[in-house]
Design a protein around this motif. Structure first.
Motif, PDB file in Angstrom:
ATOM      1  N   UNK A  53      -8.993   2.863  -4.748  1.00  0.00           N
ATOM      2  CA  UNK A  53      -8.618   1.446  -4.772  1.00  0.00           C
ATOM      3  C   UNK A  53      -7.318   1.208  -4.010  1.00  0.00           C
ATOM      4  N   UNK A  54      -6.354   2.121  -4.129  1.00  0.00           N
ATOM      5  CA  UNK A  54      -5.089   1.969  -3.401  1.00  0.00           C
ATOM      6  C   UNK A  54      -5.332   1.963  -1.897  1.00  0.00           C
ATOM      7  N   UNK A  55      -6.255   2.810  -1.433  1.00  0.00           N
ATOM      8  CA  UNK A  55      -6.583   2.810   0.001  1.00  0.00           C
ATOM      9  C   UNK A  55      -7.346   1.562   0.406  1.00  0.00           C
ATOM     10  N   UNK A  56      -8.293   1.140  -0.431  1.00  0.00           N
ATOM     11  CA  UNK A  56      -9.063  -0.060  -0.122  1.00  0.00           C
ATOM     12  C   UNK A  56      -8.174  -1.305  -0.066  1.00  0.00           C
ATOM     13  N   UNK A  57      -7.220  -1.383  -0.967  1.00  0.00           N
ATOM     14  CA  UNK A  57      -6.350  -2.556  -1.034  1.00  0.00           C
ATOM     15  C   UNK A  57      -5.209  -2.496  -0.021  1.00  0.00           C
ATOM     16  N   UNK A  58      -4.897  -1.309   0.451  1.00  0.00           N
ATOM     17  CA  UNK A  58      -3.875  -1.033   1.445  1.00  0.00           C
ATOM     18  C   UNK A  58      -2.877  -2.122   1.748  1.00  0.00           C
ATOM     19  N   UNK A  59      -3.152  -2.890   2.788  1.00  0.00           N
ATOM     20  CA  UNK A  59      -2.217  -3.892   3.284  1.00  0.00           C
ATOM     21  C   UNK A  59      -1.967  -4.991   2.242  1.00  0.00           C
ATOM     22  N   UNK A  60      -3.007  -5.391   1.537  1.00  0.00           N
ATOM     23  CA  UNK A  60      -2.853  -6.441   0.517  1.00  0.00           C
ATOM     24  C   UNK A  60      -1.921  -5.974  -0.599  1.00  0.00           C
ATOM     25  N   UNK A  61      -2.113  -4.733  -1.062  1.00  0.00           N
ATOM     26  CA  UNK A  61      -1.289  -4.186  -2.141  1.00  0.00           C
ATOM     27  C   UNK A  61       0.162  -4.060  -1.695  1.00  0.00           C
ATOM     28  N   UNK A  62       0.399  -3.515  -0.510  1.00  0.00           N
ATOM     29  CA  UNK A  62       1.769  -3.360  -0.023  1.00  0.00           C
ATOM     30  C   UNK A  62       2.391  -4.712   0.328  1.00  0.00           C
ATOM     31  N   UNK A  63       1.582  -5.675   0.740  1.00  0.00           N
ATOM     32  CA  UNK A  63       2.095  -7.007   1.050  1.00  0.00           C
ATOM     33  C   UNK A  63       2.590  -7.749  -0.180  1.00  0.00           C
TER      34      UNK A  63
ATOM     35  N   UNK B 275       6.357  -8.377  -6.124  1.00  0.00           N
ATOM     36  CA  UNK B 275       5.973  -9.620  -6.792  1.00  0.00           C
ATOM     37  C   UNK B 275       5.236  -9.287  -8.082  1.00  0.00           C
ATOM     38  N   UNK B 276       5.159 -10.263  -8.977  1.00  0.00           N
ATOM     39  CA  UNK B 276       4.431 -10.044 -10.221  1.00  0.00           C
ATOM     40  C   UNK B 276       2.944  -9.840  -9.933  1.00  0.00           C
ATOM     41  N   UNK B 277       2.406 -10.585  -8.969  1.00  0.00           N
ATOM     42  CA  UNK B 277       0.989 -10.417  -8.607  1.00  0.00           C
ATOM     43  C   UNK B 277       0.733  -9.006  -8.081  1.00  0.00           C
ATOM     44  N   UNK B 278       1.652  -8.476  -7.296  1.00  0.00           N
ATOM     45  CA  UNK B 278       1.511  -7.118  -6.782  1.00  0.00           C
ATOM     46  C   UNK B 278       1.568  -6.083  -7.884  1.00  0.00           C
ATOM     47  N   UNK B 279       2.460  -6.302  -8.853  1.00  0.00           N
ATOM     48  CA  UNK B 279       2.566  -5.381  -9.983  1.00  0.00           C
ATOM     49  C   UNK B 279       1.303  -5.424 -10.837  1.00  0.00           C
ATOM     50  N   UNK B 280       0.757  -6.620 -11.044  1.00  0.00           N
ATOM     51  CA  UNK B 280      -0.477  -6.747 -11.819  1.00  0.00           C
ATOM     52  C   UNK B 280      -1.653  -6.098 -11.093  1.00  0.00           C
ATOM     53  N   UNK B 281      -1.721  -6.259  -9.773  1.00  0.00           N
ATOM     54  CA  UNK B 281      -2.785  -5.635  -8.991  1.00  0.00           C
ATOM     55  C   UNK B 281      -2.664  -4.122  -9.035  1.00  0.00           C
ATOM     56  N   UNK B 282      -1.457  -3.607  -8.902  1.00  0.00           N
ATOM     57  CA  UNK B 282      -1.215  -2.168  -8.986  1.00  0.00           C
ATOM     58  C   UNK B 282      -1.630  -1.643 -10.354  1.00  0.00           C
ATOM     59  N   UNK B 283      -1.237  -2.354 -11.408  1.00  0.00           N
ATOM     60  CA  UNK B 283      -1.557  -1.906 -12.769  1.00  0.00           C
ATOM     61  C   UNK B 283      -3.056  -1.891 -13.014  1.00  0.00           C
TER      62      UNK B 283
END
Length: 188
Positions: free
Chosen positions: A69-79, A83-91
């Motif tokens: 999932x980290x590879x699939x989300x790549x640019x979106x996750x790092x972008x 942010x809180x949205x990024x932390x929630x997506x990571x979690x």
């Protein structure tokens, strides 16, 4: 395709069979090369190598699904990092966890915004922006973590905005047990 003189006897067959044994794994790898670069099909050891290319250092508590999932989300996750949205997506997608975040509202050019919530009208605003993060790992992630949550806490702190004072707590098992980990198909 060998000349007649080389086809006589079994020497040529044995000699060529040695090349088959040596070159077959290489040819098989080249035939499947595109599968190595696909996050859904890459072998687990190649996933770790590819994640290092992106600068994503994940702790042992992250399973193969989370790494994919980290590879699939790549640019979106790092972008969304910081942010809180990024932390929630990571979690959710990578750590197989639920996250609760309480925060001060941050600052705007060094000043507190007017709409910043206060616990008490008479209370002074904190000197620095702060965040209280509570992460609850799924039972599977808890088992992989083996009770050592320091790496997960460090990863979460790394995903918080720079200059934010934080308190990160990681709980094992618990409420996240009912939440199934995200599959790559759910994430994309």
């Amino acid at each position: 395709m060998l000349p007649e003189s080389y086809r006589a006897g079994d020497f040529a067959d044995r000699f060529i069979a040695g090349f088959d044994d040596t070159l077959a794994p290489l040819i098989e790898t080249l035939d499947c090369l595109e599968a190595y670069f696909g996050p859904r099909t890459a072998p687990a050891d190649f996933l770790a190598w590819t994640l290092r290319w992106t600068g994503t250092d994940l702790p042992a508590a992250v399973g193969t699904t989370g790494r994919r999932n980290a590879l699939l989300l790549g640019r979106r996750l790092h972008g969304l990092r910081g942010t809180q949205a990024g932390l929630e997506l990571l979690a959710h997608a990578v750590l197989e966890a639920t996250v609760e975040v309480a925060e001060s509202g941050g600052t705007v050019r060094g000043r507190w915004p007017q709409e910043c919530p206060r616990a008490d009208e008479g209370a002074a605003r904190p000197a620095h922006p702060w965040a209280d993060v509570h992460l609850v790992l799924s039972p599977a992630a808890s088992e992989r973590c083996g009770g050592r949550t320091g790496d997960v806490e460090a990863l979460v702190r790394d995903w918080l905005p720079a200059g934010v004072t934080s308190r990160v707590r990681v709980s094992l098992g618990g409420p996240a047990a009912s939440a199934a980990p995200a599959s790559p198909e759910d994430v994309v």
